[in-house]
Design a protein around this motif. Sequence first.
Motif, short mmCIF file in Angstrom:
data_model
loop_
_atom_site.label_atom_id
_atom_site.label_comp_id
_atom_site.label_asym_id
_atom_site.label_seq_id
_atom_site.Cartn_x
_atom_site.Cartn_y
_atom_site.Cartn_z
N LEU A 51 0.84 -1.20 0.00
CA LEU A 51 0.00 0.00 0.00
C LEU A 51 0.88 1.25 0.00
CD1 LEU A 51 -3.02 -0.70 2.40
CD2 LEU A 51 -3.10 -0.21 -0.05
N ALA A 52 1.92 1.21 0.83
CA ALA A 52 2.86 2.34 0.87
C ALA A 52 3.57 2.48 -0.48
CB ALA A 52 3.88 2.13 1.99
N TYR A 53 4.01 1.38 -1.06
CA TYR A 53 4.67 1.37 -2.36
C TYR A 53 3.75 1.96 -3.43
CZ TYR A 53 6.88 -0.89 -6.51
OH TYR A 53 7.46 -1.17 -7.72
N GLY A 54 2.49 1.52 -3.43
CA GLY A 54 1.54 1.99 -4.42
C GLY A 54 1.26 3.48 -4.32
N LEU A 55 1.10 3.99 -3.10
CA LEU A 55 0.82 5.41 -2.90
C LEU A 55 2.00 6.28 -3.34
CD1 LEU A 55 -1.01 5.30 0.56
CD2 LEU A 55 -2.03 5.88 -1.68
N ILE A 56 3.21 5.86 -2.97
CA ILE A 56 4.41 6.61 -3.35
C ILE A 56 4.59 6.57 -4.86
CG2 ILE A 56 6.92 6.74 -3.13
CD1 ILE A 56 6.59 5.46 -0.33
N ALA A 57 4.41 5.38 -5.45
CA ALA A 57 4.56 5.23 -6.90
C ALA A 57 3.54 6.10 -7.65
CB ALA A 57 4.39 3.76 -7.29
N LEU A 58 2.30 6.14 -7.15
CA LEU A 58 1.26 6.95 -7.79
C LEU A 58 1.62 8.43 -7.75
CD1 LEU A 58 -1.54 6.97 -9.13
CD2 LEU A 58 -2.53 7.19 -6.82
N ALA A 59 2.12 8.89 -6.60
CA ALA A 59 2.50 10.29 -6.47
C ALA A 59 3.65 10.65 -7.40
CB ALA A 59 2.89 10.58 -5.02
N LEU A 60 4.61 9.74 -7.56
CA LEU A 60 5.77 10.01 -8.40
C LEU A 60 5.45 9.96 -9.90
CD1 LEU A 60 8.53 8.00 -6.47
CD2 LEU A 60 8.26 10.48 -6.56
N ILE A 61 4.47 9.14 -10.27
CA ILE A 61 4.21 8.96 -11.70
C ILE A 61 3.16 9.93 -12.23
CG2 ILE A 61 2.27 7.29 -11.75
CD1 ILE A 61 4.07 5.62 -13.68
N MET A 62 2.38 10.56 -11.36
CA MET A 62 1.31 11.45 -11.80
C MET A 62 1.78 12.58 -12.73
SD MET A 62 -1.62 10.40 -11.12
CE MET A 62 -2.54 11.89 -11.50
N PRO A 63 2.92 13.24 -12.45
CA PRO A 63 3.36 14.31 -13.36
C PRO A 63 3.62 13.84 -14.80
CG PRO A 63 4.52 14.44 -11.26
CD PRO A 63 3.79 13.14 -11.27
N VAL A 207 0.01 -0.85 -9.67
CA VAL A 207 -0.81 -2.06 -9.80
C VAL A 207 -0.73 -2.91 -8.53
CG1 VAL A 207 -1.15 -4.20 -11.10
CG2 VAL A 207 -0.60 -2.08 -12.30
N THR A 208 0.47 -3.01 -7.95
CA THR A 208 0.64 -3.77 -6.70
C THR A 208 -0.16 -3.12 -5.57
OG1 THR A 208 2.89 -4.34 -7.40
CG2 THR A 208 2.31 -4.79 -5.12
N GLY A 209 -0.14 -1.78 -5.52
CA GLY A 209 -0.91 -1.07 -4.52
C GLY A 209 -2.40 -1.35 -4.66
N ALA A 210 -2.90 -1.43 -5.90
CA ALA A 210 -4.31 -1.74 -6.14
C ALA A 210 -4.64 -3.15 -5.64
CB ALA A 210 -4.63 -1.62 -7.63
N GLN A 211 -3.72 -4.10 -5.86
CA GLN A 211 -3.93 -5.46 -5.36
C GLN A 211 -3.96 -5.48 -3.84
OE1 GLN A 211 -0.81 -7.87 -7.10
NE2 GLN A 211 -1.72 -7.81 -9.15
N SER A 212 -3.09 -4.70 -3.21
CA SER A 212 -3.05 -4.64 -1.75
C SER A 212 -4.31 -4.01 -1.19
CB SER A 212 -1.82 -3.85 -1.29
OG SER A 212 -0.63 -4.51 -1.66
N LEU A 213 -4.87 -3.06 -1.90
CA LEU A 213 -6.10 -2.41 -1.46
C LEU A 213 -7.24 -3.42 -1.40
CD1 LEU A 213 -6.93 0.47 -0.66
CD2 LEU A 213 -7.69 0.83 -3.01
N VAL A 214 -7.27 -4.32 -2.37
CA VAL A 214 -8.29 -5.38 -2.39
C VAL A 214 -8.09 -6.33 -1.21
CG1 VAL A 214 -9.18 -7.35 -3.70
CG2 VAL A 214 -8.61 -5.22 -4.88
#
Length: 322
Positions: A51-63, A207-214
């Motif tokens: 979940l932490a990986y997914g949130l950080i990755a999402l923030a970094l890739i958004m730009p 994608v891993t973060g999305a799996q963890s959310l489930v």
Amino acid sequence: MTTEALRRSGNDMTAGILCGVGAGALWGLVFLAPALVSSFNPLQLTVGRYLAYGLIALALIMPRWRTLAPRIGRRDWLMLGGLALTGNTLYYILLSTAVQTGGIAMTSLVIGFLPVAVTIIGSRDQGAVPLRRLYPSLFFCIAGAVCIGWQALAAPADLPLTTRLIGFGSAVGALISWTGFAVVNARALKRLDGVTSQDWNLLTGVVTGAQSLVLAPFAFLMVRTVQPSAEWVKFLAVSMAVAVFASIVGNGLWNRMSRLLPLTMVGQMILFETLFALIYGFVWEARWPTTMEALAFVLVVLGVVTCIRVHRGKGAEAGAPV
């Protein structure tokens, strides 16, 4: 092959090896994490980390999202889902179970066979070094892996046989899961155009973060055990640290290495994860390595050095006049 091409190939190999060492140093932390927060089960550890990986990755890739999204097709998204499952979610559940039920040494022994599995598969790639030339390296790898876990298997065990079998089975499952990830991920990175190694890492993280959310409701809402506040603080700190250092930085280095080195050599680089996992384990247990463990270090280093020499020799042969 021209002299300039040879020089560039040599630089790529050096950079790839350094990336492999760096990834191994950071990935070794994942073996220590389950021991640091042993009051949490493997599913909770996996969900917290990713979940932490997914949130950080999402923030970094958004730009970069608008530029990157058109380059990722349906096939790529399906591949990312499979890689996230085999290389992250499923792998870490199995690894955490193995560490908590069988110990770091036994888990390191089994995971130590990753280089053998990946190298054998990689030897079938076009232009790869023939497997027969890698026999010395594979011998050192196998011998080192056996030494790493020898004491764990030979010494009297404090845990019941059933528990140790669960740990061993989980470690074997982790081995199979990550072998598939390493092979498919390396081949995907060489095929992709217009997507950097770090972008691919961040997409995998999303994608891993999305799996963890489930999986989060199953990990936390259905568990009746109540943890003290101090344990939750430690859990969050460990999850965040592993997400940043092992997943964001470590995976980025690994993806970069996978583009620079042939798959037969990528397999050998996994040994550094085993080495650093043992070093961290020794520090955690506040002891020096035993004779067998020290011998394992030497064998593992010999395995990597032998593999590097074979690949450098292949490059030199390719550049020789005919």
